[in-house]
Design a protein around this motif. Structure first.
Motif, mmCIF file in Angstrom:
data_model
loop_
_atom_site.group_PDB
_atom_site.id
_atom_site.type_symbol
_atom_site.label_atom_id
_atom_site.label_comp_id
_atom_site.label_asym_id
_atom_site.label_seq_id
_atom_site.Cartn_x
_atom_site.Cartn_y
_atom_site.Cartn_z
ATOM 1 N N GLN A 265 0.837 -1.205 0.000
ATOM 2 C CA GLN A 265 0.000 0.000 0.000
ATOM 3 C C GLN A 265 0.870 1.252 0.000
ATOM 4 N N THR A 302 -16.284 1.370 -0.730
ATOM 5 C CA THR A 302 -16.726 0.585 0.423
ATOM 6 C C THR A 302 -18.097 1.057 0.899
ATOM 7 N N ASN B 36 -13.835 -12.697 5.048
ATOM 8 C CA ASN B 36 -13.177 -12.329 3.797
ATOM 9 C C ASN B 36 -14.021 -12.845 2.645
ATOM 10 N N PRO B 65 -14.076 -7.927 3.458
ATOM 11 C CA PRO B 65 -12.779 -7.483 2.942
ATOM 12 C C PRO B 65 -12.099 -8.588 2.139
ATOM 13 N N THR B 67 -9.000 -9.800 2.641
ATOM 14 C CA THR B 67 -8.221 -10.709 3.471
ATOM 15 C C THR B 67 -8.820 -10.761 4.867
ATOM 16 N N GLU B 69 -7.315 -10.454 7.540
ATOM 17 C CA GLU B 69 -6.323 -9.834 8.424
ATOM 18 C C GLU B 69 -7.061 -9.050 9.527
ATOM 19 N N THR B 71 -7.249 -6.177 10.941
ATOM 20 C CA THR B 71 -7.842 -4.835 10.861
ATOM 21 C C THR B 71 -8.629 -4.606 9.578
ATOM 22 N N SER B 72 -8.692 -5.614 8.705
ATOM 23 C CA SER B 72 -9.272 -5.370 7.375
ATOM 24 C C SER B 72 -10.767 -5.053 7.424
ATOM 25 N N GLN B 73 -11.450 -5.415 8.510
ATOM 26 C CA GLN B 73 -12.898 -5.172 8.566
ATOM 27 C C GLN B 73 -13.240 -3.760 9.038
ATOM 28 N N ASN B 93 -12.570 -10.811 12.666
ATOM 29 C CA ASN B 93 -11.238 -11.321 12.340
ATOM 30 C C ASN B 93 -10.258 -11.148 13.484
#
Lengths: 335, 334
Positions: A265, A302, B36, B65, B67, B69, B71-73, B93
């Motif tokens: 990123q 999103t 995910n 999300p 992945t 991972e 924090t991805s949510q 997650n």
């Protein structure tokens, strides 16, 4: 520049010399302009996709999710301009944050734990610098190596458990405001401004460009190439540990897998901002705009509940388009 | 002319009626944030939500999300807060990285349900947890399953997810208790508990290590979908399906080839569909005031019967584990 223009009007140019570009082109045909146009288009597009997007408070709040990568991307911009790269930043975030958590658990208190974390960042950056500069190894290989190494060490130190239970005052930096603006946004603005002025106007800033354009010429010109590169790698370590602490505050916990994949990123932001991957060209302004571009695109899609695969496709396409644009503009201006 | 105005009047009447209906029962918006994308397990869960919302008249959306991972949510939850949804159901997650953002959602009056897994240790950051089955019984059910495959005799091992996976750890405790306390399992010896971190490569390595370290191993229980598939693959490659029985928790689509070729005789799982179904009924009932979210309270859900709110506001579908084998596997697609 005006002198050059005067010269061409007075004496006829040689047959094989290109005519100098008009001033408007010099100012407007730059990679950052492309980023800026993308930003405008993305903002309009996102507002059109969802009625919930056009809300400054929400956009600023969403920025705090990308803030840690964005602030590292600012320093990474300078590293890439100098002709190097550092892919280990996200792992440095994880290791320094894990050290912070372990030190806090060991009873060091927040200030002491923060000091440990920042010091570890400096040491990790210096380690990258040592391998690249003293051992004369390519930075891409070195930092892919340390990417794995630092992440592994983070897991060794922190285990695979989360470390949390930090005091309330430390938690939630992303939800503290100054004049309704989240603190991370203000920090990002100030750091961008300072680094932009530093890179654009200071002697060392100009030398970073020269090193990236031609390290040999820079060395012959008496520029202390190694010292500056060392400084940049150490700055990467330091900013990564700061980003790690900010993430710890935002998430109220640390884990070895913090910021996994974040290096991509960061590179994405720098590339979207029009920095030339082979060094010598790029600006802080470009990276600054690109960080907002990433936020607007990701957030806009999103909040419109657009599936993530479509989002990744759009980001990938955008990256390719912006790399093509950056290349084309650099080739054009080099003639 | 008359006909025209009649049609117009009818249309007006219909539109007013439907408007009034929509006003009277303002439809509840529920969003489910998955771990995910590309995870077929959630397709069935989502189906449960959708079917229940068809009956109850709520609006449902699924987001996830790329992945799983930790924090991805977070951006997805923030986006749903911004969309002003009424209910956020989430398969978390992370047991704690979501605390801050979930707190914000709840401050804005959004009902937060942890679905298919809980945020153990951070229960105060969600309103209730919807769990697939009675987790207290999963461990002993799994031991019974493996026991029945090996005549309750011999060395067995457990291949789990990560060392801190809260659900798996709870089940492993249940397995150990069953093995120690139930005389039926006296001849079964647990020789190792290893962790594949829910990564196919690491799970495969751990399963291979089990086979080589314990030549007399009779069975492997892997209470995680990644682990059971990796174990089955290893046993299949080593041609030891007759000697080492693999069982555990897996999804039918993933385990189908191993059931078909006889590598795995039987495995278990709950029905994720029921969780979506239950979560929708619970959310709608709670918002309508017909259900009280208090420990010990009960409510009725069609097809599932009487549901009780347990300790820490955790709710399960009350349905037992489903056993999948060669006879029934083709009836399932998830």
């Amino acid at each position: 520049m005006s002198g050059a223009e005067d010269a061409t009007t007075r004496t006829p140019p040689a047959a094989d010399a290109a005519t100098p570009r008009p001033r408007w082109q010099v100012i407007l045909v730059r990679p950052e302009t492309v980023t800026f146009l993308f930003l405008i288009v993305a903002t309009i597009g996102a507002s059109w996709l969802s009625p919930f997007f056009a809300d400054v408070r929400y956009i600023l709040e969403s920025f705090t999710f990308y803030f840690e990568f964005a602030i590292v991307a600012l320093i990474l911009t300078m590293v890439i301009i100098s002709g190097e790269i550092d892919l280990s930043a996200a792992s440095m975030m994880a290791l320094s944050a894990s050290l912070f958590g372990v030190a806090y658990q060991a009873g060091l208190g927040i200030p002491g734990a923060m000091a440990v974390s920042l010091l570890s960042g400096v040491l990790m950056g210096a380690f990258n610098g040592f391998l690249v500069i003293n051992m004369k190894l390519p930075s891409i290989i070195v930092t892919i190596g340390t990417l794995t190494l630092f992440r592994g060490l983070a897991q060794v130190i922190a285990g695979d458990k989360s470390i949390g239970k930090f005091p309330a005052w430390f938690i939630g930096i992303d939800y503290r405001f100054v004049f309704d603006v989240p603190i991370p946004v203000i920090v990002f603005l100030i750091v961008s401004l300072i680094l932009g002025i530093f890179l654009g106007t200071s002697a060392i800033g100009r030398q970073i460009y020269q090193i990236g354009t031609s390290p040999i010429a820079a060395r012959h010109a008496g520029i202390r190439v190694n010292r500056i590169k060392y400084g940049l790698f150490i700055a990467m370590g330091l900013v990564s540990s700061i980003a790690g602490l900010l993430a710890a505050s935002r998430l109220a916990s640390v884990r070895y897998d913090l910021a996994t994949g974040g290096e991509l990123q960061m590179v994405l932001i720098v590339m979207l901002g029009g920095t030339y991957i082979f060094g010598g060209r790029g600006t802080i302004l470009g990276t600054f705009l690109a960080a907002w571009l990433l936020v607007v695109i990701a957030t806009g899609m999103t909040v419109a509940n657009i599936p993530i695969n479509a989002q990744l496709t759009v980001l990938g396409l955008l990256l390719i388009v912006s790399i093509i644009a950056t290349n084309a503009i650099h080739v054009r201006t080099q003639r | 002319m008359f006909r025209k105005s009649l049609v117009f009047g009818l249309a007006l009447g219909v539109s007013m009626a439907s408007g009034a209906a929509a006003f009277a029962q303002e439809s509840l918006s529920i969003v489910f944030v998955g771990k995910n994308t590309g995870n077929p397990y959630f397709d069935s869960l989502v189906q449960g939500f959708e079917d229940a919302c068809d009956v109850l008249g709520c609006e449902f959306e699924f987001v996830a999300p790329a992945t799983a991972e930790a924090t991805s949510q977070i951006p997805f939850i923030t986006a749903q807060i911004q969309r002003r949804v009424d209910v956020i159901a989430i398969s978390p997650n992370s047991p704690d990285a979501l605390n801050q953002v979930l707190d914000r959602a709840r401050q804005r009056g959004i009902l937060v349900l942890s679905v298919n897994g809980d945020i153990t240790g951070s229960e105060e950051f969600r309103d209730a947890a919807i769990l697939p089955t009675d987790f207290e019984k999963v461990g002993s059910d799994q031991v019974e399953m493996l026991g029945s495959l090996i005549n309750y005799e011999g060395e067995i091992a457990i291949l789990s997810a990560t060392t801190e996976a809260p659900d798996q750890n709870k089940w492993i405790v249940g397995m150990n208790e069953a093995l120690e306390n139930n005389p039926k399992y006296a001849k079964m010896t647990l020789v190792a508990t290893v962790y594949g971190d829910d990564q196919p490569e690491k799970s495969t390595t751990e399963a291979e290590a089990l086979l080589s370290t314990y030549p007399n191993l009779r069975g492997i229980i892997s209470p995680t979908t990644v682990g059971i598939a990796a174990s089955a693959q290893v046993v299949q490659s080593a041609n030891k399906a007759d000697q080492v029985k693999v069982t555990g928790l897996g999804t039918p689509n993933q385990m189908r080839p191993f059931i078909k070729d006889g590598t795995v005789e039987a495995f278990q799982l709950w029905s994720p569909y029921n969780e979506g179904w239950l979560a929708s009924y619970f959310a709608v009932g709670l918002k309508a005031g017909t259900i009280v979210n208090e420990v010990g309270a009960t409510f009725e859900v069609p097809n599932l019967g009487t549901i009780t709110i347990n300790e820490l506001n955790s709710i399960n579908t009350q349905a037992g584990l489903t056993t999948f084998n060669a006879d029934n596997i083709d009836d399932f697609n998830f």
